[in-house]
Structure formats: C-alpha cells, structure tokens
Design a protein around this motif. Sequence first.
Motif, PDB file in Angstrom:
ATOM      1  N   HIS A  94       1.562 -10.118  -5.572  1.00 51.20           N
ATOM      2  CA  HIS A  94       0.544  -9.471  -6.526  1.00 51.20           C
ATOM      3  C   HIS A  94      -0.643  -9.093  -6.058  1.00 51.20           C
ATOM      4  CE1 HIS A  94      -0.596  -9.381 -10.825  1.00 51.20           C
ATOM      5  NE2 HIS A  94      -1.708  -9.399 -10.296  1.00 51.20           N
ATOM      6  N   GLU A  95      -1.398  -9.814  -5.195  1.00 55.92           N
ATOM      7  CA  GLU A  95      -2.812  -9.392  -4.751  1.00 55.92           C
ATOM      8  C   GLU A  95      -2.773  -8.115  -3.812  1.00 55.92           C
ATOM      9  OE1 GLU A  95      -5.618  -9.999  -5.564  1.00 55.92           O
ATOM     10  OE2 GLU A  95      -6.850  -9.019  -4.176  1.00 55.92           O
ATOM     11  N   ARG A  96      -1.660  -8.148  -2.949  1.00 55.65           N
ATOM     12  CA  ARG A  96      -1.429  -6.986  -2.185  1.00 55.65           C
ATOM     13  C   ARG A  96      -1.134  -5.824  -2.910  1.00 55.65           C
ATOM     14  NH1 ARG A  96       0.497  -7.834   3.728  1.00 55.65           N
ATOM     15  NH2 ARG A  96      -0.189 -10.116   3.981  1.00 55.65           N
ATOM     16  N   MET A  97      -0.372  -5.966  -3.814  1.00 55.33           N
ATOM     17  CA  MET A  97       0.064  -4.817  -4.770  1.00 55.33           C
ATOM     18  C   MET A  97      -1.155  -4.345  -5.502  1.00 55.33           C
ATOM     19  SD  MET A  97       2.708  -2.653  -5.330  1.00 55.33           S
ATOM     20  CE  MET A  97       2.481  -1.273  -5.860  1.00 55.33           C
ATOM     21  N   ARG A  98      -2.075  -5.099  -5.999  1.00 51.52           N
ATOM     22  CA  ARG A  98      -3.153  -4.806  -6.802  1.00 51.52           C
ATOM     23  C   ARG A  98      -4.150  -3.861  -5.902  1.00 51.52           C
ATOM     24  NH1 ARG A  98      -8.154  -5.758  -7.119  1.00 51.52           N
ATOM     25  NH2 ARG A  98      -7.801  -7.320  -5.545  1.00 51.52           N
ATOM     26  N   ARG A  99      -4.157  -4.412  -4.641  1.00 49.87           N
ATOM     27  CA  ARG A  99      -5.223  -3.901  -3.757  1.00 49.87           C
ATOM     28  C   ARG A  99      -4.760  -2.271  -3.311  1.00 49.87           C
ATOM     29  NH1 ARG A  99      -5.410  -7.493   1.437  1.00 49.87           N
ATOM     30  NH2 ARG A  99      -5.055  -9.302   0.162  1.00 49.87           N
ATOM     31  N   GLY A 100      -3.433  -2.348  -3.044  1.00 49.54           N
ATOM     32  CA  GLY A 100      -2.967  -0.972  -2.728  1.00 49.54           C
ATOM     33  C   GLY A 100      -3.313   0.007  -3.924  1.00 49.54           C
ATOM     34  N   LEU A 101      -2.987  -0.396  -5.275  1.00 44.85           N
ATOM     35  CA  LEU A 101      -3.125   0.471  -6.302  1.00 44.85           C
ATOM     36  C   LEU A 101      -4.497   0.734  -6.295  1.00 44.85           C
ATOM     37  CD1 LEU A 101      -0.694  -1.371  -8.540  1.00 44.85           C
ATOM     38  CD2 LEU A 101      -0.443   0.996  -7.959  1.00 44.85           C
TER      39      LEU A 101
ATOM     40  N   HIS B  21       0.886  -1.252  -0.134  1.00 44.86           N
ATOM     41  CA  HIS B  21      -0.068   0.016  -0.063  1.00 44.86           C
ATOM     42  C   HIS B  21       0.847   1.177   0.256  1.00 44.86           C
ATOM     43  CE1 HIS B  21      -4.171   1.551   0.670  1.00 44.86           C
ATOM     44  NE2 HIS B  21      -3.455   2.560   1.309  1.00 44.86           N
ATOM     45  N   THR B  22       1.847   1.219   0.825  1.00 49.10           N
ATOM     46  CA  THR B  22       2.959   2.440   0.903  1.00 49.10           C
ATOM     47  C   THR B  22       3.412   2.627  -0.415  1.00 49.10           C
ATOM     48  OG1 THR B  22       3.232   2.370   3.224  1.00 49.10           O
ATOM     49  CG2 THR B  22       5.069   3.018   1.936  1.00 49.10           C
ATOM     50  N   ILE B  23       3.924   1.364  -0.946  1.00 45.51           N
ATOM     51  CA  ILE B  23       4.549   1.522  -2.102  1.00 45.51           C
ATOM     52  C   ILE B  23       3.436   2.019  -3.411  1.00 45.51           C
ATOM     53  CG2 ILE B  23       5.740   0.106  -3.987  1.00 45.51           C
ATOM     54  CD1 ILE B  23       7.455   0.480  -1.901  1.00 45.51           C
ATOM     55  N   ALA B  24       2.449   1.692  -3.336  1.00 45.30           N
ATOM     56  CA  ALA B  24       1.539   2.120  -4.387  1.00 45.30           C
ATOM     57  C   ALA B  24       1.298   3.813  -4.106  1.00 45.30           C
ATOM     58  CB  ALA B  24       0.151   1.535  -3.961  1.00 45.30           C
ATOM     59  N   ARG B  25       1.366   4.330  -3.017  1.00 48.34           N
ATOM     60  CA  ARG B  25       1.136   5.754  -2.619  1.00 48.34           C
ATOM     61  C   ARG B  25       2.657   6.159  -3.379  1.00 48.34           C
ATOM     62  NH1 ARG B  25       0.850   6.682   3.476  1.00 48.34           N
ATOM     63  NH2 ARG B  25       3.328   6.471   2.998  1.00 48.34           N
ATOM     64  N   GLN B  26       3.632   5.560  -3.059  1.00 52.06           N
ATOM     65  CA  GLN B  26       4.996   6.210  -3.490  1.00 52.06           C
ATOM     66  C   GLN B  26       5.095   6.456  -4.874  1.00 52.06           C
ATOM     67  OE1 GLN B  26       6.056   7.604  -0.603  1.00 52.06           O
ATOM     68  NE2 GLN B  26       8.138   7.574  -1.726  1.00 52.06           N
ATOM     69  N   LEU B  27       4.554   5.038  -5.692  1.00 53.36           N
ATOM     70  CA  LEU B  27       4.553   5.142  -7.018  1.00 53.36           C
ATOM     71  C   LEU B  27       3.676   6.378  -7.570  1.00 53.36           C
ATOM     72  CD1 LEU B  27       5.336   3.469  -9.716  1.00 53.36           C
ATOM     73  CD2 LEU B  27       3.078   2.471  -9.350  1.00 53.36           C
ATOM     74  N   TYR B  28       2.319   6.508  -7.081  1.00 59.68           N
ATOM     75  CA  TYR B  28       1.453   7.475  -7.514  1.00 59.68           C
ATOM     76  C   TYR B  28       2.158   8.935  -7.332  1.00 59.68           C
ATOM     77  CZ  TYR B  28      -2.322   4.128  -8.132  1.00 59.68           C
ATOM     78  OH  TYR B  28      -3.214   3.130  -8.587  1.00 59.68           O
ATOM     79  N   PHE B  29       2.758   9.002  -5.942  1.00 64.46           N
ATOM     80  CA  PHE B  29       3.170  10.496  -5.810  1.00 64.46           C
ATOM     81  C   PHE B  29       4.296  10.730  -6.255  1.00 64.46           C
ATOM     82  CE2 PHE B  29       4.959  13.771  -3.337  1.00 64.46           C
ATOM     83  CZ  PHE B  29       3.956  14.902  -3.411  1.00 64.46           C
ATOM     84  N   SER B  30       5.461  10.127  -6.186  1.00 63.78           N
ATOM     85  CA  SER B  30       6.863  10.274  -6.724  1.00 63.78           C
ATOM     86  C   SER B  30       6.797  10.502  -8.250  1.00 63.78           C
ATOM     87  CB  SER B  30       7.891   9.190  -6.228  1.00 63.78           C
ATOM     88  OG  SER B  30       7.361   7.959  -6.751  1.00 63.78           O
TER      89      SER B  30
END
Lengths: 233, 181
Positions: A141-148, A82-91
């Motif tokens: 994969h599932e957790r990354m998808r959920r975060g995104l 979830h944190t990585i998804a936020r980082q990807l979108y924001f950075s």
Amino acid sequence: MTAALALGDDALVLSHRLGEWAGRAPVLEEEVALANIALDLLGQARVLLSLADDEDELAYLREERAFRNVQLVEQPNGDFAHTIARQLYFSTYQELLYERLAHGSGPFAPLAAKAVKEVAYHRDHAEHWTLRLGDGTDESHERMRRGLDALWRFTGELFEPVEGCEVEWHTLHDAWLTRITSVLERATLAVPEGPRRGGWAAGAGRQGIHTEPFGRMLAEMQHLHRSHPGATW
Amino acid sequence: MVTPGPSAAPTPPASGTTLTPLEEELLRLAGSVPDPELPMVSLAELGVMRGLRLLGPGRVEVELTPTYTGCPALESMATDIERVLHDHGVPEVAVRTVLSPPWTTDAISAEGRRKLAESGIAPPAPRDATAGSPVPVALAVRCPHCGSTETELLSRFSSTACKALRRCAACGEPFDHFKEL
C-alpha cells in the motif's frame, strides 16, 4: 506532423521504459506482461511515426529536444508499484484518447480503432495491480501510494491540447479523473493532492523540454544504431 | 462513460470488387500459408487476409491486417506469402498492411477455432458475448485438455501478444487462451 510525433513518441518512449523490465520483473508472468505491453506500444509507435516520416530516423537519430512525448512516459521505472502507477495514469489516458480519435475522421482513426482494444488490456492490467498493491499489505500500500504521489505532478501535461487531434481535452480530463478516482477508492488509496499545473507542476515534453533521466534513456536506446548505422542481423 | 470501441464488421471489405477466378486461386494459395506463431492455423483461418488484386501480368497486391499492431509475425507472414506466390509463377508480389477495419477475434473461422482447441489453445469467445467490453472478465473459458470450465486466469499476457495464460482447476494443466479482441 506534430500530433503523429506526440502520440508516436509517447508510445515509443513508454515501450522502451517497459522493455527495461526484461530480466528484472518480480515474477515471470509480469516479465511477460510488461514485455507484451511494450510490444503493443512499439507497434503503435511504428505506425504513428511512419505517418510523420521515416520511423527509424525519427526513433534513433533525433536529439532529445526533438522528442514530443509527455514527461510522464520518460520517468524511470522505479520499483514495480512506481511502474504500475505510471501505467495506470498513462493507459487510462491513452484508452480515452484513442476512443475519441477512433470515432473521429482524422488520420489517426484507423490506428486508434485498432490500438484502443490493446490499450484496454493495458489499463485492465494496471487497474488490477493497483487494487492488489493498494489493498494488499502495509508495505505494498505504501509503495503504491508513493508511486502515485511521485508521478501525480506529471499528469497535468496529458491534457494539454495536441495540435491536430480533434478532441475535447477538458472532457477527456474529467473522464480520466473520474476513472482514476474510482480505481484508487476501490484500492483504498487517496487521489494524490498537489499541483498538476503551474509553476510547481511538471510538463513541457510536448514542447521538447525533457527531464534529466530522458537523455540517459535515449543514449541507451540510440547507441547501437548511431554506432553502427544501417546494421542488420 | 466507457464507450465501446467502434465495432467494425468482421467480414473483409473485399475492396468492393469481385475476384476473378485467377485472383481467387491466388488468394486461396496465399491464405493457405500457416501462421508463423500458430502454425496449426492458416492465415485465411485466422482471418487476416483482406484481399488480393492482380495489378497486371505477374503483378499482385495482397492486403493483410495485423492481429495486434505490434505483431512481430507480420513480416514473416508477408515473406511467406511472397514465397508461395513466387513459387506459383507470380514474380512481383506486394504485401500491404491495412488497419481498417480493425481485426477482431471474430474473424477466426470455425475451423481455425477447432484447430486451436485441438492444439491446446482455448479459442476466443464470440465478442458479442462479451457485451461491448474488449476486456471480458467473467466468461468461463473451457480447458482445451479436459473440457472443464473450472479454469482461472494466471496472467492476461502470455507467450504471444494475442494470448492469456490460464490454469485448469480440474486437471491442473496450464494453457493458453486466445484473448478476445
């Protein structure tokens, strides 16, 4: 100066959220990485908020409604994906924005020219983890998808024009979407569907409207300074 | 789509003026202060000294640029510079932080690079070799212990903001690499 507050609050709030990982990251290297990214953002926040007014007063003595950060950066950390998804979108957004500001002649050009090089490392870090988690195990994969998916509705707000930033927001958005799409495809993930604007989308952080978890974050961030004004060590 | 960041000249702007012999001497003294986190290199070798001006008798302004925007060493750099100049008879020292043009690892002198490597920190590659991208990925980084180029990245972030953590496949030692910026 509204733009200095908007950009400065984005950096400050995300810095604090990333700092919450200290002592809790999955591995030591990530503990160090997230703390380093938080430190870069804190440095940027200090420069930006100082352009507006006294940095400490702005950080520690403003009420929730006076903060101008986007709602994306105040979202709780969740799990690591979830944190990585936020980082990807924001950075990705921040790098594209700073690139444009660095080429302009506005008051943010010197900071943007400096910080864009730091943010390039943040974006690189987020992309690598997105690839690893997306193209990893079924669980990752599932957790990354959920975060995104969970954070997608907060991404529309990133491209609302900020008064005082001379940037073409729609081309910034297109560049962001192209980049995100390419990373997610390589990571075997789908670009989330769902609204990013309108009634069901989130986003009024730039107007001072924030989500519920933000108040609790501010309480923790401001508590020491408010309890012991002017304390030093 | 990815436009490279504005590549500013690594040479200091020197504020457009030539230094007087006294200013040169004071700049040399201030620049000899060791970096608080990498004490093997001086501030001059690190390339963070941007200039020095004598504003009046006993009044000096020093310009300093941060390596990273959030570099926590900046404050102790300023304090150390003030102390050195106080000790050399300058009562009033103001240290000003300048951001533009942004510091790059190309500003680290050859001597600074040599000292970093000698202390087990792989120095940064010249930035033009990284072809426009601030995040070089494919460059071989030489192990500062055994000299092998068979090294792998463990983490893009390490003990300070300016370093990445690597490991040498040949000798097995982990080491810090000063990231190109």
